[in-house]
Design an enzyme around this catalytic site. Sequence first.
Site, mmCIF file in Angstrom:
data_model
loop_
_atom_site.group_PDB
_atom_site.id
_atom_site.type_symbol
_atom_site.label_atom_id
_atom_site.label_comp_id
_atom_site.label_asym_id
_atom_site.label_seq_id
_atom_site.Cartn_x
_atom_site.Cartn_y
_atom_site.Cartn_z
ATOM 1 N N CYS A 15 0.835 -1.210 0.000
ATOM 2 C CA CYS A 15 0.000 0.000 0.000
ATOM 3 C C CYS A 15 0.868 1.258 0.000
ATOM 4 C CB CYS A 15 -0.913 0.017 1.236
ATOM 5 S SG CYS A 15 -2.132 -1.303 1.281
ATOM 6 N N ASP A 437 27.010 7.765 21.922
ATOM 7 C CA ASP A 437 27.108 8.949 22.771
ATOM 8 C C ASP A 437 28.196 8.637 23.804
ATOM 9 O OD1 ASP A 437 26.375 11.375 24.142
ATOM 10 O OD2 ASP A 437 25.331 10.122 25.592
ATOM 11 N N ASP A 629 21.730 7.648 25.565
ATOM 12 C CA ASP A 629 20.929 7.535 26.788
ATOM 13 C C ASP A 629 20.210 8.818 27.162
ATOM 14 O OD1 ASP A 629 23.291 8.934 27.572
ATOM 15 O OD2 ASP A 629 22.839 8.453 29.651
ATOM 16 N N ASP A 633 19.923 12.850 22.800
ATOM 17 C CA ASP A 633 20.175 11.823 21.790
ATOM 18 C C ASP A 633 18.916 11.442 21.018
ATOM 19 O OD1 ASP A 633 22.876 11.576 22.605
ATOM 20 O OD2 ASP A 633 22.268 10.259 24.248
#
Length: 747
Positions: A15, A437, A629, A633
């Site tokens: 679709c 990070d 974390d 981020d």
Amino acid sequence: MKQKFDVTGMSCAACSTRLEKKVSKIQGVENVSVNLLANSMVVEHTDDITDKDIIKVVEDTGFGATVKGENVKKETVKPNDELKEMKNRLITSLFFTIPLFYIAMGDMWGLPMPEFLIGTENAIAYAFTQFLFVLPIVFINRKYFINGFKNLYRLSPNMDSLIAVGAGAAIVYGVYSIYKIGFTLGNGNMQTAHHFMMHLYFESAGMILTLITLGKFFETRAKDRTSEAITKLMNLAPKTALINRNGVEGEVLVEDIVVGDIVIIKNGNAIPVDGVVIEGYGVVDESALTGESIPVTKEVGDSVTAGTLNNSGFFKMETKRVGEDTTLAKIIRLVEDATTSKAPIAKLADKISGVFVPVVISIAILATIVWTILTKDFEFALGIGISVLVISCPCALGLATPTAIMVGTGKGAENGILIKSAEALEILHSVNTVVFDKTGTITEGKPKVTDIIPCGVSEDELIKIAATIENLSSHPLAEAIVNSAREKNITIEEASEYELLPGKGMSAVYRDQKIYAGNSKLMSELGFEIERENFAEQGKTPLYFSKDNKIIGTIAVADTIKEDSKTAIRNLNQMGIETVMITGDNHRTAEAIAKQVGIHKVVAEVLPEDKEKEVRKLQESGQVAMVGDGINDAPALARADVGMAIGAGTEVAIESADVVLMKSNLLDVVSAIGLSKAVMVNIKENLFWAFIYNAIGVPIAAGLFYNKFGLLLNPMIGAAAMSFSSVSVVSNALRLKFFTPKWKRGE
């Protein structure tokens, strides 16, 4: 210009692919991105195209569309309500499918059956009982029939069309068989009655609808979590704020604040808008935006941003940006945009269905016509056509991906790896870059004492004095020193006359002596010469202490590296995966951390929007996974092909991510990628088992070998083949339960 739309009526990747093709053909449309999971579409087009033009094309294609943000008051199904509805549909379908399947197959497998359902003389009761069980399954899953036949009518069949035609044909023929059974029993023709008793396909129809509903349930759950991430981001900023207008203080709604307003920020207040400090000072926790755990002292002239928290102090700020212009609002937009623009994974089953569905329907119709002409027996020919549709129904196909995903995600959960969507598990196996990070991901996220260098006093005496002074402060560096003293069982005494020296340190009186604690700037102002160490190159922050106009020592504090970081990154490097660290910290500290863990590429001193941009750049050369974390981020996690959140991190990062590492162990990144590779191999094997029965069964069902070999597909054999294909798929998927990451096996 770019415009976002909410789209309704999509049911599979076929679709979304068809919709993209149709909209992209509009003259002036430059780019189209349809997100099946979010039921949304982003269209980039020239100014001469109106929203109505795009909506008309969407509606002509068979779907509904509204400009995102319009009709917000219109009553729509909320994600939580949709999830609840799907769960109810699944439970109801299973409730009726299990007894239906038992009745249909129980006698053949030698299982105990009620007397009134055994024998040809009870054929009507046997058939009608199955019919009664399949009716509620059809009713609760009627959407497949509505969407499937609608797309079939528009000559653009999808998987729903095959489900609708296959299940519908099975039910119609089953009803026809009930009438034939009644007629033949009334005439005493037991042989023909038994023949039609064995030609019931109600259990096939029920099984197809239930299995597809199971897959839709998982999609809805993933969609529900996506919307929660945006909500949590929006809740970061306070709803009201204290402002000073024309010398009068008063509380107003945040949306009523305008540029130039003076906002008063007290101790413990969240900052509602972006601005500049014009009076006072504060120690602001910016971890929500920068990811760095150490608060920053804000003085007159310093910028402050919405969504951050004033840990201590009092200041007034002049508003510079409000509403959609704030940094927090930009982060929210980045998460929304990244989620919307993330291309949906085209499931292999949906790709095949684009060809498979019309081909199967054509074969069924053609077989019926040919055998009607050859035998002049329409009933015989119709039986062949129905057999083709039934053996082709995507029963095992509906199981192929969901079962592997279910077992794979279950295995991941056992190892503390929460995989929130099938898409994430599919993409992970092809990831060639992992972005980390720093704070809270590679490092612990909490400062600890790393070096104690006394000068003229003992080490214990230095720690005692330092902890006594720092115990008066709530700064994370002070907390690290106090915790170090407690770990060494050193008694912390009382100090007085505490004074905060913004941007430099603090002072207090201990045992009638003035003690200073702070950075090199403070010590220089006090006239002390400092013997500088290479702390910055090692990613450490030095704190200096003086007493009686003498330096008594230095204590270095750092955010220490997690024990598993080095091993995890070494494993990723060995797998040929590039490792990158992106952080808001300074270059020297970032390079020091990267060198210790073995990361070769570092991007430092970046803002949240820059993290998202860096991830986008890396995506130009392959699939990217982001591990983080913090709230800062969130945009990068959403933009990455797979976002992986540390379990100990913020809720927003966890909700924005596709994978959550509950144990906060970076080795689980390696495990997740390995698990993904195993699952993808398993899915391909499952698809083989799902289609091999079609490849063998369809020609037999169509009667290609009937004239020469007298070979025709017995309906019960067809049903058994479908069941066996499902058993093959499930059994193969269960092998994933024995998956063990290579690093655990020592490979």
